[in-house]
Design a protein around this motif. Structure first.
Motif, short mmCIF file in Angstrom:
data_model
loop_
_atom_site.label_atom_id
_atom_site.label_comp_id
_atom_site.label_asym_id
_atom_site.label_seq_id
_atom_site.Cartn_x
_atom_site.Cartn_y
_atom_site.Cartn_z
N THR A 271 0.83 -1.20 0.00
CA THR A 271 0.00 0.00 0.00
C THR A 271 0.87 1.25 0.00
O THR A 271 2.03 1.23 0.41
N HIS B 215 0.27 5.30 1.23
CA HIS B 215 -0.55 6.39 1.76
C HIS B 215 -0.03 7.70 1.21
O HIS B 215 1.15 8.03 1.37
N THR C 159 0.29 11.60 1.10
CA THR C 159 0.18 12.80 1.94
C THR C 159 0.04 14.05 1.09
O THR C 159 -0.72 14.96 1.43
N GLU D 273 -5.54 9.66 0.55
CA GLU D 273 -5.96 8.29 0.24
C GLU D 273 -4.81 7.31 0.48
O GLU D 273 -3.63 7.67 0.41
N THR D 274 -5.20 6.06 0.74
CA THR D 274 -4.24 4.96 0.78
C THR D 274 -4.60 4.00 -0.35
O THR D 274 -5.70 3.44 -0.36
N ARG E 1 -8.45 0.99 -2.64
CA ARG E 1 -8.40 2.39 -2.22
C ARG E 1 -8.99 2.46 -0.82
O ARG E 1 -10.13 2.03 -0.60
N ASN E 2 -8.20 2.94 0.12
CA ASN E 2 -8.62 3.01 1.52
C ASN E 2 -9.11 1.66 2.03
O ASN E 2 -10.10 1.56 2.76
N ALA F 71 4.61 10.48 0.14
CA ALA F 71 3.84 9.25 0.33
C ALA F 71 4.60 8.29 1.23
O ALA F 71 5.83 8.34 1.34
N GLN F 72 3.85 7.41 1.87
CA GLN F 72 4.44 6.37 2.72
C GLN F 72 4.08 5.00 2.15
O GLN F 72 2.91 4.68 1.97
N ARG G 221 4.12 0.90 2.37
CA ARG G 221 4.12 -0.18 3.37
C ARG G 221 4.06 -1.52 2.66
O ARG G 221 3.07 -1.84 1.99
#
Length: 302
Positions: free
Chosen positions: A164, A166, A168, A226-227, A245-246, A290-291, A293
């Motif tokens: 994923t 996320h 920002t 959004e993630t 999405r999310n 963005a992050q 994961r």
């Protein structure tokens, strides 16, 4: 369609750039001498899963948002012509544990990348792009799918990969793409534009699989807050790709879906289960934050 105004173009003819020298990333992370003799895998079955019927979507010649220059498009094809796909890698038990636990980072980014990458904890990475950042593909340090160990013809069961991102910050004049690729892959091309790669692009919401045209309609564009997630599943019945999405599945397709062979490149090489598959995040433009994961085995998010 070959104007340098465009950012996503199909290569036409065999023209070569004389003023562009793309950085050529090594074919995957160096893991020392490789005594492994790759397994010869049988291809996945052509039979479609009963719950995922084939679909045919219109192929576009360009993106409605922004497009790559013909020089870069040609350089991407030159790169893949000159660099065959790498065979599955032999991994130690400790490295396989890192892969299956999602404890991954990014391979060293291409020199052209403008921005920063740092890790807040194992398997979680923060990306920030600087103004003027050109098309860049960031590739995971290890594959999320290790063909020599995870192929369903070796294990007797399906295998999945998923991660994923996320978001920002995502300015209008920028792009973030999520996807997968086999190595080596040109670091100056976003995921999905060349051989052995797929990508969902956040600027136009389209999906690209070895597609230097304008992709196919898929989802609405990404936005800050959004993630988004992307996953692949390899099974005897074929290969499935999905997008979230999310945390909610928003769409998917089969790698062997119906396509126009006269206009499109084969999507299978590198992604059909016979090669190691890496996570890929594409960035273009400044201000992208963005992050990423990478998830543990079994956290497919479907």
């Amino acid at each position: 369609m070959c104007s340098t105004f465009f950012r996503k173009l199909f290569r036409r003819g065999n023209s070569h750039s004389t003023d562009f020298h793309p950085d050529r990333p090594p074919p995957g992370p160096y893991l020392g001498p490789n005594p492994y003799e790759p397994t010869s895998f049988s291809p996945p079955s052509d039979s479609p899963p009963p719950d995922l019927p084939p679909a045919f979507h219109a192929l576009y010649l360009s993106s409605p948002t922004s497009n790559a220059s013909s020089t870069l498009a040609d350089a991407g094809w030159d790169f893949t012509d000159a660099n065959p796909l790498s065979a599955p890698t032999h991994f130690t038990p400790s490295t396989l544990s890192l892969i299956h636990s999602g404890t991954l980072g990014f391979a060293p980014p291409p020199p052209r990348f403008l921005g920063t990458i740092n890790s807040s904890s194992p398997g979680i990475l923060n990306i920030s792009s600087s103004p003027g950042c050109p098309d860049t593909c960031l590739i995971s340090s290890l594959p999320l799918y290790a063909a020599g160990y995870d192929h369903p013809y070796n294990t007797g069961h399906s295998a999945s990969a998923y991660f994923t991102v996320h978001i920002t910050s995502l300015p209008v004049d920028s792009c973030l793409a999520v996807g997968f690729c086999a190595v080596p892959y040109p670091g100056f091309r976003l995921p999905g534009w060349n051989r052995g790669s797929l990508g969902i692009h956040g600027d136009d919401g389209r999906r690209y699989v070895n597609d230097s045209f304008g992709g196919r309609d898929f989802v609405v564009p990404f936005k800050a807050g959004e993630t988004v997630g992307v996953g692949m599943k390899w099974a005897r019945e074929g290969v499935e790709v999905w997008f979230t999405r999310n945390g909610v599945r928003e769409g998917g397709w089969r790698l062997d879906e119906q396509r126009d062979a006269r206009e499109e490149n084969d999507p299978a090489p590198g992604l059909d289960g016979g090669c190691d598959v890496y996570g890929a995040v594409g960035v273009w433009g400044g201000g992208v934050k963005a992050q990423v994961r990478f998830l543990k085995e079994g956290e497919e998010g479907k």
